[in-house]
Design an enzyme around this catalytic site. Structure first.
Site, PDB file in Angstrom:
ATOM      1  N   ASP A  14       8.259  25.200 -13.710  1.00 61.19           N
ATOM      2  CA  ASP A  14       9.457  24.665 -14.374  1.00 61.19           C
ATOM      3  C   ASP A  14      10.630  24.581 -13.397  1.00 61.19           C
ATOM      4  O   ASP A  14      10.997  25.569 -12.757  1.00 61.19           O
ATOM      5  CB  ASP A  14       9.834  25.551 -15.560  1.00 61.19           C
ATOM      6  N   ASP A  74       6.291  27.366  -7.945  1.00 64.19           N
ATOM      7  CA  ASP A  74       6.834  27.538  -9.278  1.00 64.19           C
ATOM      8  C   ASP A  74       6.519  26.263 -10.058  1.00 64.19           C
ATOM      9  O   ASP A  74       6.182  25.230  -9.462  1.00 64.19           O
ATOM     10  CB  ASP A  74       8.345  27.752  -9.174  1.00 64.19           C
TER      11      ASP A  74
END
Length: 238
Positions: free
Chosen positions: A28, A26
């Protein structure tokens, strides 16, 4: 009995934590800290619409899904209007985004592992659109992924498994042979549903929240390293 994730407690430096053919990340909340930009942008939008404030459980989910959660009766036309507005706010505040401690080193290790393995072995799957991801990521001068899955490339975003299934497919591996690093419940649910080995960092939620959704919980990427061994990636305690 409730699921309980492993932790780094009592792990000596160099302890092997997991092995995988590839790692899916991922962005953010995992690689970069965009919390201030995200929450300020959404608080402005939702406040202007009389729809409250950005809630913690919205983190890690695509913007259109957040709008449907925050404003359940929103029309499709209005949804697109507000989505474009909030993305504009987020892009305008991208200078507030910083890389987390350990991100640059960890990605550099992945690039070295890619060279050692002579194949692509890592990807990013994010709930950002491509323009927003680039606005946040490129100024940080981090290694850029050869395989990138953004919200505008999938039909169903996180917590659906599609982003991680697509990232694995583009790397030429099965999701069950991948290790995913995430931070938010929506992303962790996506990774689990894809069948990957799930590692959660504690950058945006506590262990009590992410533990039941992860196989391994680590404080941050600063606490682990990655290297190539015998044709695969090995995650190690630092």
């Amino acid at each position: 009995m409730a699921h309980k994730a492993a932790t780094l407690d009592d792990c000596a430096p160099g302890t092997v934590l997991a092995r995988a053919k590839a790692i899916l990340l991922d962005s953010d909340g995992t690689l970069v800290d965009s919390t201030r930009s995200v929450e300020a942008s959404w608080d402005k939008l939702l406040g202007d619409e009389g729809a409250g404030r950005f809630e913690k459980h919205y983190h890690g989910q695509p913007g259109r899904r957040v709008l449907r959660l925050a404003i359940p009766d929103i029309s499709e036309e209005r949804l697109e209007e507000l989505f474009n507005r909030v993305e504009g706010y987020e892009i305008a505040s991208a200078s507030d985004v910083e890389a987390f401690d350990g991100t640059a080193r960890f990605l550099s290790e992945l690039e070295k592992a890619k060279a050692a393995l002579s194949r692509e072995c890592w990807a990013i799957a994010t709930s950002c659109t491509r323009p927003l991801f680039e606005a946040r990521y490129r100024p940080l001068s981090l290694p850029f992924p050869s395989v990138l899955v953004t919200a505008d490339q999938v039909t169903h975003g996180k917590p659906d498994p599609e982003p991680y299934l697509l990232a694995a497919e583009r790397l030429g591996v099965e999701a069950k042979d991948c290790l995913v690093v995430e931070d938010a419940p929506g992303g962790l649910e996506s990774a689990r549903a894809a069948g990957a080995f799930v590692v959660s960092v504690l950058n945006s939620a506590g262990e009590g929240t992410v533990g039941p959704l992860a196989d391994l919980v680590i404080p941050s990427l600063a606490d682990v390293s990655i290297e190539a061994r015998e044709g695969e990636l090995v995650l190690l305690a630092r």
